[in-house]
Design an enzyme around this catalytic site. Structure first.
Site, PDB file in Angstrom:
ATOM      1  N   LYS A   1      -3.646  14.469  -8.646  1.00 18.51           N
ATOM      2  CA  LYS A   1      -4.832  13.892  -9.616  1.00 18.51           C
ATOM      3  C   LYS A   1      -4.583  14.827  -9.890  1.00 18.51           C
ATOM      4  O   LYS A   1      -5.442  15.419 -10.849  1.00 18.51           O
ATOM      5  CB  LYS A   1      -5.839  12.953  -8.928  1.00 18.51           C
ATOM      6  CG  LYS A   1      -4.611  11.873  -8.283  1.00 18.51           C
ATOM      7  CD  LYS A   1      -6.189  11.330  -7.646  1.00 18.51           C
ATOM      8  CE  LYS A   1      -6.332  11.101  -6.199  1.00 18.51           C
ATOM      9  NZ  LYS A   1      -6.598  10.158  -5.089  1.00 18.51           N
TER      10      LYS A   1
ATOM     11  N   ARG B   1      -1.147   2.028   1.948  1.00 15.22           N
ATOM     12  CA  ARG B   1      -2.131   3.107   3.371  1.00 15.22           C
ATOM     13  C   ARG B   1      -2.887   3.087   3.583  1.00 15.22           C
ATOM     14  O   ARG B   1      -3.012   3.075   4.906  1.00 15.22           O
ATOM     15  CB  ARG B   1      -1.985   4.986   2.477  1.00 15.22           C
ATOM     16  CG  ARG B   1      -0.680   5.744   2.496  1.00 15.22           C
ATOM     17  CD  ARG B   1      -0.819   6.923   1.575  1.00 15.22           C
ATOM     18  NE  ARG B   1      -2.065   7.709   2.225  1.00 15.22           N
ATOM     19  CZ  ARG B   1      -2.378   9.075   1.264  1.00 15.22           C
ATOM     20  NH1 ARG B   1      -2.800   9.196   0.630  1.00 15.22           N
ATOM     21  NH2 ARG B   1      -2.895   9.517   2.495  1.00 15.22           N
TER      22      ARG B   1
ATOM     23  N   ASP C   1      -0.020   7.037  -6.569  1.00 14.91           N
ATOM     24  CA  ASP C   1      -1.078   7.707  -6.151  1.00 14.91           C
ATOM     25  C   ASP C   1      -1.370   6.498  -6.113  1.00 14.91           C
ATOM     26  O   ASP C   1      -2.400   6.052  -4.320  1.00 14.91           O
ATOM     27  CB  ASP C   1      -1.838   8.593  -6.467  1.00 14.91           C
ATOM     28  CG  ASP C   1      -2.940   8.721  -5.254  1.00 14.91           C
ATOM     29  OD1 ASP C   1      -2.134   9.186  -3.989  1.00 14.91           O
ATOM     30  OD2 ASP C   1      -3.859   8.677  -5.286  1.00 14.91           O
TER      31      ASP C   1
ATOM     32  N   SER D   1      -1.393  13.293  -2.149  1.00 13.02           N
ATOM     33  CA  SER D   1      -2.894  12.231  -2.691  1.00 13.02           C
ATOM     34  C   SER D   1      -3.468  12.895  -4.332  1.00 13.02           C
ATOM     35  O   SER D   1      -3.839  13.114  -4.973  1.00 13.02           O
ATOM     36  CB  SER D   1      -2.668  11.632  -2.254  1.00 13.02           C
ATOM     37  OG  SER D   1      -3.753  10.509  -2.964  1.00 13.02           O
TER      38      SER D   1
END
Ligand code: URA
Length: 441
Positions: free
Chosen positions: A186, A167, A160, A182
């Site tokens: 986490k 990104r 990520d 994303s």
């Protein structure tokens, strides 16, 4: 399997199977894929979207791309995440509040991604605080206090990290499935069974309108359900900055004030709701209203504040600032921004406020910029307040005169004053969950 063929399949609008997604994420993690190939894949995902199966596989693989948070499974453990907003200091309030109610919350937070400082930048404004806790120290503070906030260590969701960085520079941040995977990767890696998400919605947030925010919430709830996580998503308004301060030390002071019982409506509303829904998710209370009532009590009776002091002290911070804010590094130079006309505050553009606070030194323009913890903005007026010509709208804290001039003009642009008084609205626009909540129709 080879990179070219997997890439080509997605670019042409095909659907990747689990093995292909795994191959892509593993190639990102182990460095086999070049940045331009990863960017091409992210662009293809941005354009064609992801099926549910692709979304779940991508999230799972990203979550497993690095270390898991090494916490013992605990049904009282809660995780909270905000999609990011201007003046967002809710974690400092709701973490000790959650701990004071008998639950646990362990936050590994990041530095600022946008214009303003992140949670860790804000925490670092506290003299001597240790934000790089070892795994053992992290667990020790959590066991002793019930809440801990530290910087992200080593190898947490490396896929990520890499994909987010790309990104950010390839205009592919604002894709709902990419944001959902994303954030959720986490959350899955953090291990907590109970997750509360605060999705910000408005001109200072990734999600500009409620419809978009709800779509993002649905995706994240679906991911949560597929990983057996109990979740509540609050969609909250970000059409003006949260609270009355933006800036690292200033936000620590404001959070402390709320923990001492000061009524700052928007901060209290969201913090109490998060703590209340945490009680519902952990089974401590079935009724959200009753749970929120209990949470509000703990802001009034000092129990949440006492947890905050304990957390700061155990993380080696100097707690003397809690009684004497002068011990925090506040800028000495201050500039007042005054109203050009009389009327009512109609709008305070959070995005512009974020830019002004970055110009003042409270946020980063580039990753390597150093912060001035004492810089920021204090608001004398919020939406719906009456204002007279030349009355102070906001006070800018900034040591650099040239930057202060620039920031002042951006703040003036951010304030819209109207002849008519707009209604003051609650900040929680919507509550969504993947479990049944008492009182739901
Ligand atoms: N926050 C994240 O962690 N990821 C995103 O993609 C957007 C916001």
């Amino acid at each position: 399997m080879d990179i070219f063929h997997v890439l080509s399949k997605k670019i042409k609008g095909g659907v990747l199977n689990e093995d292909e997604i795994r191959f892509f994420v593993d190639s990102v993690t182990n460095g086999r894929m070049e940045d331009y190939q990863i960017s091409a894949m992210l662009t293809a995902m941005y354009i064609h979207g992801l099926t549910c199966e692709e979304l779940f596989s991508l999230t799972e693989r990203m979550a497993y791309s690095g270390d898991f948070m090494p916490l013992a499974e605990d049904p009282m453990l809660v995780d909270k995440h905000s999609s990011g907003g201007v003046g967002d200091k809710i974690s400092f309030i709701c973490s000790p509040l959650i701990a004071s109610l008998g639950m646990k919350i362990a936050k590994m937070s990041g530095r600022g991604l946008g214009h303003t400082g992140g949670t860790i930048d804000k925490l670092e404004a506290i003299p001597q605080i240790d934000i790089n806790l070892s795994t053992a120290a992290f667990q020790h503070v959590l066991d002793e206090v019930g809440c801990v906030i530290s910087g992200q260590t080593g190898n947490f969701c490396p896929a990520d990290k890499k994909m987010y960085a790309l990104r950010d520079v390839t205009a592919t941040v604002d894709s709902l499935p990419l944001i959902a995977s994303s954030i959720m990767s986490k959350k899955i890696a953090s291990g907590a069974k109970n997750i509360i998400l605060d999705v910000k919605c408005g001109h200072g947030a990734f999600m500009k309108d409620l419809r978009q925010a709800q779509s993002l919430a649905h995706l994240m709830l679906d991911i949560g359900s597929s990983f057996q996580r109990n979740m509540v998503v609050l969609i909250t308004d970000m059409n003006e900055p949260l609270g009355c301060c933006v800036g690292n030390a200033l936000e620590v002071i404001e959070a402390t004030e709320v923990l001492k019982g000061k009524e700052i409506a928007d901060l209290k509303e969201i913090s109490v709701a998060i703590a209340g829904y945490a009680m519902v998710l952990t089974g401590l209370e079935a009724n959200p209203e009753k749970a929120m009532h209990k949470a509000a009590e703990h802001l009034k009776n000092g129990k949440a504040f006492s947890k905050f002091r304990q957390m700061i002290t155990m993380q080696k911070g100097d707690p003397s600032f809690l009684e004497d804010y002068e011990r925090l590094p506040l800028c000495r130079k201050r500039v007042e921004v005054t109203a050009p006309v009389s009327g009512y505050i109609k709008d305070i553009d959070s995005e512009l406020i974020g830019i002004a606070s970055m110009l003042a030194g409270a946020g980063r323009e580039k990753k390597e910029d150093t912060l001035d913890y004492g810089a920021g903005i204090l608001f004398n007026k919020k939406i719906s307040d009456p204002v007279k010509e030349n009355e102070v709208l906001a006070t800018l804290f900034c040591e650099d005169e040239k930057r202060a001039l620039e920031a002042k003009s951006v703040i003036l642009d951010a304030f819209q004053i109207d002849r008519f008084r707009p209604e003051r609205k609650t900040k929680i626009l919507k509550v969504m969950s993947n479990i049944e909540l008492e009182g739901d129709a």
